[in-house]
Design a protein around this motif. Structure first.
Motif, PDB file in Angstrom:
ATOM      1  N   ARG A 126      16.828  50.662  42.983  1.00 25.13           N
ATOM      2  CA  ARG A 126      16.204  51.678  43.837  1.00 25.13           C
ATOM      3  C   ARG A 126      15.970  51.158  45.244  1.00 25.13           C
ATOM      4  O   ARG A 126      16.048  51.903  46.210  1.00 25.13           O
ATOM      5  N   ARG A 127      15.707  49.865  45.358  1.00 28.84           N
ATOM      6  CA  ARG A 127      15.602  49.303  46.710  1.00 28.84           C
ATOM      7  C   ARG A 127      16.950  49.348  47.415  1.00 28.84           C
ATOM      8  O   ARG A 127      17.027  49.546  48.619  1.00 28.84           O
ATOM      9  N   GLY A 128      17.990  49.124  46.649  1.00 28.12           N
ATOM     10  CA  GLY A 128      19.332  49.172  47.222  1.00 28.12           C
ATOM     11  C   GLY A 128      19.864  50.590  47.350  1.00 28.12           C
ATOM     12  O   GLY A 128      20.973  50.790  47.824  1.00 28.12           O
ATOM     13  N   ASN A 129      19.073  51.557  46.896  1.00 27.45           N
ATOM     14  CA  ASN A 129      19.455  52.965  46.994  1.00 27.45           C
ATOM     15  C   ASN A 129      20.778  53.250  46.287  1.00 27.45           C
ATOM     16  O   ASN A 129      21.643  53.941  46.815  1.00 27.45           O
ATOM     17  N   ARG A 130      20.933  52.687  45.108  1.00 25.61           N
ATOM     18  CA  ARG A 130      22.159  52.904  44.340  1.00 25.61           C
ATOM     19  C   ARG A 130      21.915  53.972  43.279  1.00 25.61           C
ATOM     20  O   ARG A 130      20.789  54.164  42.816  1.00 25.61           O
TER      21      ARG A 130
ATOM     22  N   LEU B  35       7.846  49.792  44.919  1.00 20.81           N
ATOM     23  CA  LEU B  35       8.706  50.342  45.969  1.00 20.81           C
ATOM     24  C   LEU B  35       7.881  50.775  47.167  1.00 20.81           C
ATOM     25  O   LEU B  35       8.305  50.637  48.309  1.00 20.81           O
ATOM     26  N   PRO B  39       9.859  47.200  51.763  1.00 17.34           N
ATOM     27  CA  PRO B  39      10.745  47.924  52.650  1.00 17.34           C
ATOM     28  C   PRO B  39      11.844  48.599  51.866  1.00 17.34           C
ATOM     29  O   PRO B  39      12.123  48.215  50.732  1.00 17.34           O
ATOM     30  N   PRO B  40      12.485  49.642  52.428  1.00 17.19           N
ATOM     31  CA  PRO B  40      13.430  50.441  51.674  1.00 17.19           C
ATOM     32  C   PRO B  40      14.650  49.694  51.159  1.00 17.19           C
ATOM     33  O   PRO B  40      15.183  50.052  50.146  1.00 17.19           O
ATOM     34  N   ASN B  41      15.087  48.654  51.830  1.00 18.18           N
ATOM     35  CA  ASN B  41      16.315  48.031  51.376  1.00 18.18           C
ATOM     36  C   ASN B  41      16.299  46.517  51.515  1.00 18.18           C
ATOM     37  O   ASN B  41      17.121  45.937  52.191  1.00 18.18           O
ATOM     38  N   PRO B  42      15.329  45.879  50.874  1.00 11.26           N
ATOM     39  CA  PRO B  42      15.241  44.436  51.024  1.00 11.26           C
ATOM     40  C   PRO B  42      15.733  43.695  49.797  1.00 11.26           C
ATOM     41  O   PRO B  42      15.188  42.687  49.429  1.00 11.26           O
ATOM     42  N   VAL B  43      16.734  44.176  49.127  1.00  9.14           N
ATOM     43  CA  VAL B  43      17.099  43.647  47.820  1.00  9.14           C
ATOM     44  C   VAL B  43      17.604  42.214  47.913  1.00  9.14           C
ATOM     45  O   VAL B  43      18.043  41.646  46.940  1.00  9.14           O
ATOM     46  N   PRO B  60      23.214  58.921  48.025  1.00 10.70           N
ATOM     47  CA  PRO B  60      22.059  58.127  47.646  1.00 10.70           C
ATOM     48  C   PRO B  60      21.814  58.162  46.142  1.00 10.70           C
ATOM     49  O   PRO B  60      22.364  58.999  45.437  1.00 10.70           O
ATOM     50  N   ALA B  61      20.981  57.233  45.712  1.00 17.37           N
ATOM     51  CA  ALA B  61      20.715  57.120  44.282  1.00 17.37           C
ATOM     52  C   ALA B  61      20.142  58.409  43.735  1.00 17.37           C
ATOM     53  O   ALA B  61      19.343  59.067  44.372  1.00 17.37           O
ATOM     54  N   THR B  64      16.194  59.076  43.143  1.00 14.90           N
ATOM     55  CA  THR B  64      15.411  58.152  43.929  1.00 14.90           C
ATOM     56  C   THR B  64      14.329  58.952  44.624  1.00 14.90           C
ATOM     57  O   THR B  64      14.633  59.867  45.363  1.00 14.90           O
TER      58      THR B  64
END
Lengths: 211, 222
Positions: A126-130, B35, B39-43, B60-61, B64
């Motif tokens: 979900r962080r990677g928006n996948r 989450l 941050p939104p995309n810190p993977v 997008p997922a 989500t």
């Protein structure tokens, strides 16, 4: 090319078995498929050694930085579907696989351990928006526990259908280098894998094209 | 002699069994809270998403959640936004929590404890920042060469200092409570409650400051 990643840090949830079954099922439906083994356990490599058919091809990846070059190469070679099998841990390799996937499949058995183990994986996804979907795997053939697990997983995200039952055909097929649809084409296990592949193909192709 | 009973009656066992639905609800909250704090995309996946990135942007997922961090209404033309920023800092700095460290947590409780520790550290940093900002602000205002405050400006000044006190107090209380967190449910309850309070506080403060700014404009125009 579409990329499907099987991810969860829970060991024994059936990632490799599903990867192999889905790869063969997709191949039988005219897909050009490659399996990418990102798991040092080597289940898929050994399956490939036992296999007489040279397809699907299997690529082994140990370094996260190798994933993108391998995917690019496969795409250039005309592969239409890459299935990445990851290790039972959220290592950098698995995270890289997630970041490159069009759809992440999270196999989970109907057990608290499997659901809890999905937390870090789900966070990463979900962080990677996948996009992702759970697959209820190795289920008992009947019982209320199954519907409870289905309800639970559905509340966490999308639940792919059908459920994959606990059946010997999967293990037997793996043992002789076959996909379950090759090993027992008329069996229930085969039907379920074909059904799951149809579900995936509808979602992975339709949503990628329209997304 | 009968053999010792090694199994508990089935009913007793069943009564203790944890519902998967309940468990999933906790898992879901844990994920949502995590989450919200990151941050939104810190993977921690290195860049170079390569040929995937374009498609990712388009699709997008699924499911989500479109989570939004609380909107911070900032008055348009006052000097007060810095204070709103300090009020919101506890929200925004928490957004910088690293993510990959949680991946190593072996179970849910360990995950919760790790997150709680990190949040405590961040909250302390936030407090330090807030206090520093307040000190600087007060110093500027108190300079002999500064303009003399009167009327609406003086009222604004007093309110700003009061808000700083309130925000610092909230951050301090949260930090103290975080140090007492021992279980996942405690952490979830505390973080949810804190997030709710912060949102409400930020909203109220923004409204207050906006009305002050409006008053100042009105009196200036007169």
């Amino acid at each position: 090319m579409h990329v499907l990643a099987l991810v969860t840090q829970k060991g024994g949830s059936g990632k490799s078995t599903l990867a192999v079954g889905l790869a063969v099922a997709a191949m039988e439906r005219e897909e050009r498929v490659a399996l990418i083994e990102a798991d040092a356990q080597g289940t898929i490599s050994r399956w490939k050694e036992r296999r007489e058919n040279s397809f699907p091809r299997v690529e082994c990846v140990a370094d996260p930085a190798e994933i993108e070059p391998v995917l690019s190469r496969l795409q250039a070679e005309g592969i239409g579907l890459a299935i990445i099998d990851t290790a039972a841990t959220n290592n950098p390799l698995a995270l890289r696989a997630i970041s490159n996937a069009d759809l992440c499949l999270i196999p989970a058995r109907p057990s608290p351990a499997d659901i809890e183990a999905a937390i870090p994986t789900l966070l990463a996804i979900r962080r990677g928006n996948r996009r992702f979907a759970f697959v209820l795997n190795q289920t008992p053939t009947r019982g209320c526990r199954l519907s409870e697990a289905a309800t639970s997983l559905n509340s966490l995200g999308v639940l792919a259908l059908p459920f994959i039952g606990q059946r010997n055909d999967h293990q037997d097929a793996l043992g002789v280098g076959l996909g379950v649809t090759e090993f027992a084409p008329e069996g229930k296990a085969s039907d379920e894998i074909v059904g799951l592949w149809q579900w995936i193909s509808e979602h992975i192709f339709t949503e990628s094209n329209h997304g | 002699m009968g053999k010792a009973q090694s199994r508990q009656p089935a009913d007793g066992v069943r009564a203790r069994r944890r519902s998967l639905v309940d468990l999933t609800a906790v898992v879901s909250r844990t994920i949502d809270e995590s989450l919200l704090e990151t941050p939104p995309n810190p993977v921690a996946i290195p860049g170079g998403d390569g040929h995937r990135s374009e498609r990712a942007a388009k699709g997008p997922a699924r499911k989500t959640p479109a989570r939004k961090t609380p909107a911070r209404k900032t008055p348009a033309d006052t000097t007060i936004p810095a204070v709103i920023d300090s009020a919101g800092t506890s929200l925004s700095t928490k957004m910088e929590l690293p993510s990959t460290q949680y991946q190593s947590a072996s179970d849910t409780s360990a995950l919760a404890v790790e997150i709680a520790k990190e949040m405590q550290t961040r909250a302390l940093e936030t407090m330090k920042l807030g206090v520093h900002a307040a000190f600087e602000y007060t110093k500027d205002i108190a300079r002999p060469e500064g303009d003399v405050l009167d009327g609406a400006a003086a009222e604004c000044h007093a309110v700003v200092l009061e808000l700083m006190k309130v925000n610092a107090g909230a951050a301090l209380q949260y930090t103290r409570e975080l140090s007492r967190v021992r279980t996942l449910s405690q952490w979830i309850e505390l973080s949810s409650s804190h997030a709710r309070k912060q949102c409400e506080l930020a909203r109220q403060q923004a409204e207050l400051l906006k009305s002050l700014a409006d008053n100042a404009r009105t009196s200036g125009a007169e």
